[in-house]
Enzyme design. Structure first.
Site, PDB file in Angstrom:
ATOM      1  N   CYS A  27       0.799  -1.224   0.000  1.00 16.78           N
ATOM      2  CA  CYS A  27       0.000   0.000   0.000  1.00 16.78           C
ATOM      3  C   CYS A  27       0.835   1.278   0.000  1.00 16.78           C
ATOM      4  O   CYS A  27       0.486   2.252  -0.676  1.00 16.78           O
ATOM      5  CB  CYS A  27      -0.953  -0.009   1.190  1.00 16.78           C
ATOM      6  SG  CYS A  27      -0.139  -0.213   2.800  1.00 16.78           S
ATOM      7  N   HIS A  49      -2.270   0.338   7.024  1.00 20.56           N
ATOM      8  CA  HIS A  49      -2.544   0.690   5.626  1.00 20.56           C
ATOM      9  C   HIS A  49      -2.102   2.127   5.372  1.00 20.56           C
ATOM     10  O   HIS A  49      -1.913   2.924   6.282  1.00 20.56           O
ATOM     11  CB  HIS A  49      -4.037   0.528   5.350  1.00 20.56           C
ATOM     12  CG  HIS A  49      -4.399   0.532   3.899  1.00 20.56           C
ATOM     13  ND1 HIS A  49      -3.837  -0.321   2.975  1.00 20.56           N
ATOM     14  CD2 HIS A  49      -5.270   1.302   3.197  1.00 20.56           C
ATOM     15  CE1 HIS A  49      -4.355  -0.096   1.781  1.00 20.56           C
ATOM     16  NE2 HIS A  49      -5.234   0.896   1.895  1.00 20.56           N
ATOM     17  N   ASP A  69      -7.796   5.556  -2.773  1.00 23.58           N
ATOM     18  CA  ASP A  69      -6.964   4.437  -2.345  1.00 23.58           C
ATOM     19  C   ASP A  69      -6.448   3.688  -3.569  1.00 23.58           C
ATOM     20  O   ASP A  69      -7.151   2.834  -4.120  1.00 23.58           O
ATOM     21  CB  ASP A  69      -7.752   3.496  -1.439  1.00 23.58           C
ATOM     22  CG  ASP A  69      -6.850   2.489  -0.741  1.00 23.58           C
ATOM     23  OD1 ASP A  69      -5.694   2.334  -1.171  1.00 23.58           O
ATOM     24  OD2 ASP A  69      -7.307   1.857   0.233  1.00 23.58           O
TER      25      ASP A  69
END
Length: 259
Positions: free
Chosen positions: A187, A231, A247
């Site tokens: 991520c 994250h 995202d």
């Protein structure tokens, strides 16, 4: 524990530090003086409201990690201009906090000029191919931030990018190496590369870190968020919407977000 509806898995973003400074290798928070002189955060609550109480384990930091975005917070907590919720002292024992969050809130439709300048800054002499791609998108889409963002997500979704917790190492041109060579990462790679591309295209952007996910216990109804749910995602600023969460990991590995 939620007093009413529980957010669906894809909406379970727990907000921690916001990272704005990038030196070509590492993302860090903006200097304290700059954060301290920024205008107060202004959140316009949306129609989707969640009320809940968190039990936070001691972690020796000040982050309270509420559901994004908290519109009502503990009275003795602090709230930064980047919508970070903090305790006054590091948490050295387990503690409980009550929050109300709105998943469709509009944060800072009017933003300060220094904050926007910071959200566009990039180091010189780093990642020339990424900067060229961002400039190309800016010219192609006339500076339309939504179209530029969509182009970046299409790149991650349609090209041969892979989500992995064991990516190959990158060199001095870290984002260029990731985008045009290794194309493997987790991520933080995707969020950081996305923000560099947005800034190169003239779109204010920053990295947000925290947690995403959580598992409901069917016995007591608690939602448990673990360290494995750590994250990173991104935000871009739009004049009509304020800071909008994007995202990039969801474009590459949607199961990581939805499940």
């Amino acid at each position: 524990r939620f007093s009413g509806a529980v957010p669906p898995p894809a909406a379970r973003y727990w907000r921690g530090p916001v990272l704005e400074d990038y030196d070509g290798q590492t993302w860090t928070r903006a200097p304290y003086a700059q954060r301290n002189t920024a205008p107060t955060a202004r959140l316009e609550s949306g129609s989707t409201i969640y009320r809940y109480e968190t039990t936070l384990e001691a972690h020796n930091q000040r982050w309270l990690l509420p559901l994004d975005l908290p519109v009502l917070r503990p009275p003795d907590s602090l709230f930064s201009s980047r919508f970070e919720s903090l305790s006054r002292e590091p948490l050295r024992s387990r503690a409980r906090f009550a929050f109300t969050s709105s998943s469709d809130a509009s944060p800072n439709r009017v933003e300060s000029a220094p904050t926007l300048r910071q959200a566009l800054s990039l180091p010189t002499g780093r990642n020339p191919r990424s900067l060229a791609l961002g400039a190309e998108w800016r010219a192609r889409y006339g500076g339309d931030a939504r179209q530029i963002s969509a182009a970046a997500l299409r790149l991650f979704r349609e090209e041969a990018f892979y989500y992995t917790l064991n990516p190959p190492l990158t060199g001095a041109q870290a984002v260029d190496d990731f985008l045009f060579s290794t194309r493997r990462g987790f991520c933080e790679h995707y969020a950081g590369a996305y923000v560099v591309l947005m800034r190169a295209a003239g779109v204010p952007a920053r990295v947000v870190t925290g947690y995403q996910g959580g598992e409901i216990n069917p016995v007591d109804g608690y939602l448990t968020v673990r360290q494995s749910d750590a994250h990173a995602w991104a935000e871009i600023w739009l004049p009509d919407a304020g800071w909008l969460r994007v995202d990039p990991t969801a474009a590459v590995a949607p199961a990581r977000i939805e499940q």
